[in-house]
Write a protein that holds these residues in place. Sequence first.
Motif, PDB file in Angstrom:
ATOM      1  N   VAL A  21     -53.405 -13.774 -31.498  1.00  6.68           N
ATOM      2  CA  VAL A  21     -54.987 -14.041 -31.635  1.00  6.68           C
ATOM      3  C   VAL A  21     -56.154 -14.728 -31.583  1.00  6.68           C
ATOM      4  O   VAL A  21     -57.256 -14.543 -31.397  1.00  6.68           O
ATOM      5  N   ILE A  22     -55.927 -15.766 -30.807  1.00  3.18           N
ATOM      6  CA  ILE A  22     -56.756 -16.529 -29.677  1.00  3.18           C
ATOM      7  C   ILE A  22     -56.854 -16.042 -28.778  1.00  3.18           C
ATOM      8  O   ILE A  22     -58.710 -15.513 -28.987  1.00  3.18           O
ATOM      9  N   LEU A  31     -63.084 -10.793 -27.980  1.00  2.00           N
ATOM     10  CA  LEU A  31     -64.504 -10.606 -28.955  1.00  2.00           C
ATOM     11  C   LEU A  31     -65.814 -11.547 -28.497  1.00  2.00           C
ATOM     12  O   LEU A  31     -67.331 -10.154 -28.739  1.00  2.00           O
ATOM     13  N   GLY A  32     -65.196 -12.475 -28.197  1.00  3.60           N
ATOM     14  CA  GLY A  32     -66.964 -12.985 -27.908  1.00  3.60           C
ATOM     15  C   GLY A  32     -67.923 -12.650 -26.613  1.00  3.60           C
ATOM     16  O   GLY A  32     -68.905 -12.672 -26.344  1.00  3.60           O
ATOM     17  N   ILE A  75     -58.034 -18.216 -13.579  1.00  3.32           N
ATOM     18  CA  ILE A  75     -57.559 -18.390 -15.198  1.00  3.32           C
ATOM     19  C   ILE A  75     -57.957 -19.580 -13.872  1.00  3.32           C
ATOM     20  O   ILE A  75     -58.140 -20.702 -15.567  1.00  3.32           O
ATOM     21  N   VAL A  76     -56.687 -20.311 -13.496  1.00  2.00           N
ATOM     22  CA  VAL A  76     -56.452 -22.212 -13.019  1.00  2.00           C
ATOM     23  C   VAL A  76     -58.084 -22.307 -12.178  1.00  2.00           C
ATOM     24  O   VAL A  76     -58.404 -23.057 -12.054  1.00  2.00           O
ATOM     25  N   GLN A  77     -58.716 -21.082 -11.704  1.00  2.00           N
ATOM     26  CA  GLN A  77     -60.206 -21.685 -11.019  1.00  2.00           C
ATOM     27  C   GLN A  77     -60.952 -22.413 -12.091  1.00  2.00           C
ATOM     28  O   GLN A  77     -61.913 -23.165 -11.695  1.00  2.00           O
ATOM     29  N   VAL A  78     -61.147 -21.441 -13.277  1.00  2.00           N
ATOM     30  CA  VAL A  78     -61.863 -21.906 -14.062  1.00  2.00           C
ATOM     31  C   VAL A  78     -62.092 -22.471 -14.916  1.00  2.00           C
ATOM     32  O   VAL A  78     -62.333 -24.143 -15.054  1.00  2.00           O
ATOM     33  N   SER A  79     -60.366 -22.456 -14.792  1.00  2.00           N
ATOM     34  CA  SER A  79     -59.983 -24.467 -16.228  1.00  2.00           C
ATOM     35  C   SER A  79     -60.097 -25.550 -15.815  1.00  2.00           C
ATOM     36  O   SER A  79     -60.186 -25.894 -16.442  1.00  2.00           O
ATOM     37  N   SER A 132     -64.392 -15.313 -19.964  1.00  2.00           N
ATOM     38  CA  SER A 132     -64.110 -14.784 -19.151  1.00  2.00           C
ATOM     39  C   SER A 132     -62.209 -14.447 -19.074  1.00  2.00           C
ATOM     40  O   SER A 132     -61.988 -13.557 -19.259  1.00  2.00           O
ATOM     41  N   ILE A 133     -62.035 -15.360 -18.535  1.00  2.00           N
ATOM     42  CA  ILE A 133     -60.808 -16.058 -19.162  1.00  2.00           C
ATOM     43  C   ILE A 133     -59.337 -15.653 -19.933  1.00  2.00           C
ATOM     44  O   ILE A 133     -58.644 -15.076 -19.536  1.00  2.00           O
ATOM     45  N   PHE A 134     -60.352 -15.511 -20.841  1.00  2.00           N
ATOM     46  CA  PHE A 134     -59.318 -15.037 -22.304  1.00  2.00           C
ATOM     47  C   PHE A 134     -59.205 -13.267 -22.378  1.00  2.00           C
ATOM     48  O   PHE A 134     -58.353 -12.858 -22.383  1.00  2.00           O
TER      49      PHE A 134
END
Length: 316
Positions: A54-55, A61-62, A269-273, A286-288
Motif C-alpha cells: 500500500v505504501i 502514484l504521486g 535507494i540508499v543514495q537518495v535515502s 522516485s525511490i518508491f
Amino acid sequence: MLFSAEFPGINVSVSPQPSRFAYQARRHLPERIIQGILFLAAFSAVAVTIAIVVILVYESLGFFKHVSIVDFLTDTQWTPLFSIKHFGVLPLVAGTLVVAAVALAIAVPIGTITAIYLSEFAPHKVRETVKPFLELLEGVPTVVYGYFALLFVTPLLQKVIPGLPGFNMLGAGIVMGIMIIPYVSSVSEDAMRAVPMHIREGSYAMGATRFQTAIRVVTPAATSGIVAAYILGISRAVGETMIVAVAAGTQPNLTWNPLEGAATITAYIVQVSLGDLPHGSLEYQSIFAVGMVLMMMTLLFNVLGHLLRKRFREVY
C-alpha cells in the motif's frame, strides 16, 4: 446453592452438578486462546506485506502523476538528481540483473556441488564441521562483504584484467555470489537429505555407483527443493544493498558488461535515502517507484520458482 429434600426420617442436601457443556467450554478455552494467538502471528505477516504494498503504491502514484509510466519503463537515462532530469529505470534494472547474474554464476554451481557432497559423500564429522562455517558466512554483515569486494577482490581482478575500474559489477557480483552460497547449499542439502533412503537403496541394487545415484537419482528427486534454493538465492541477490552500494558504483549506466560500474535499484535507494531531499519531492518519490519495480521483479522470480517446483513435483 443447596437443595433440600425431606423424606420420612431423612434430610438430604443436593449440590447441583456443573453442566457438561460448560466443562467442555472451559477445557477448550486455552486451545482457542492459543489458536487466536497463532492466527494473529500468521496474519501479522500478511498485514505487514499488505502495508508495504500500500505504501509503495500510494507513493508511486504521486510519482507517476508527474512522470509518464511509458517514459519510466523505456527511457535509457536515469538522472533524477541532475538539472536535466530523466526517469528511465532501465539502467538501474540492467545493473541489478547483471550483478545478480554474476552472483548466481558463482553461487549456483558451488552451492549445488557443496550440497551434493555434504548430503551424499561427506562423513558425519566433516558435515558437522563444514555446515557451521557455511552458516557463519550468513552472519557476516553485508557492508563487510562490500569492503571485501572493494579492497581485496577488485585489486586481484585488476591484476588479471588490466584497465578494470575500481567500481565494477564483476567484483561486486563475485562477492555477492560467495555471500549467497550458504543459502543455496543449505536449502539444497535439506532437500536432498529428505529423499527417502529406499530410493538410494533401489539405485544401488540396480548396480549404480554412489556418484551415479547422487547425480541421476537423488538430485532429480530433490529438484523442487533445489529450485526453491535457487529462487531464494536470486531474491537475495536482487535485493542486496550494501555490497553493490560500496563496490559496484552509484552511477546509473545502461550496460550489460560486468566489467563496468553501474548503479542498482537498491544502491540508488540508499543514495537518495541518505541525502537531504525533502519529503514528498519528485526525487524522493522516485525511490518508491523503483522500489515497486524491485518488488515486482522479486514477485516474478518467486512465481516462476513456484511454477517450476510444481512442475518438477509432477514429473518426479
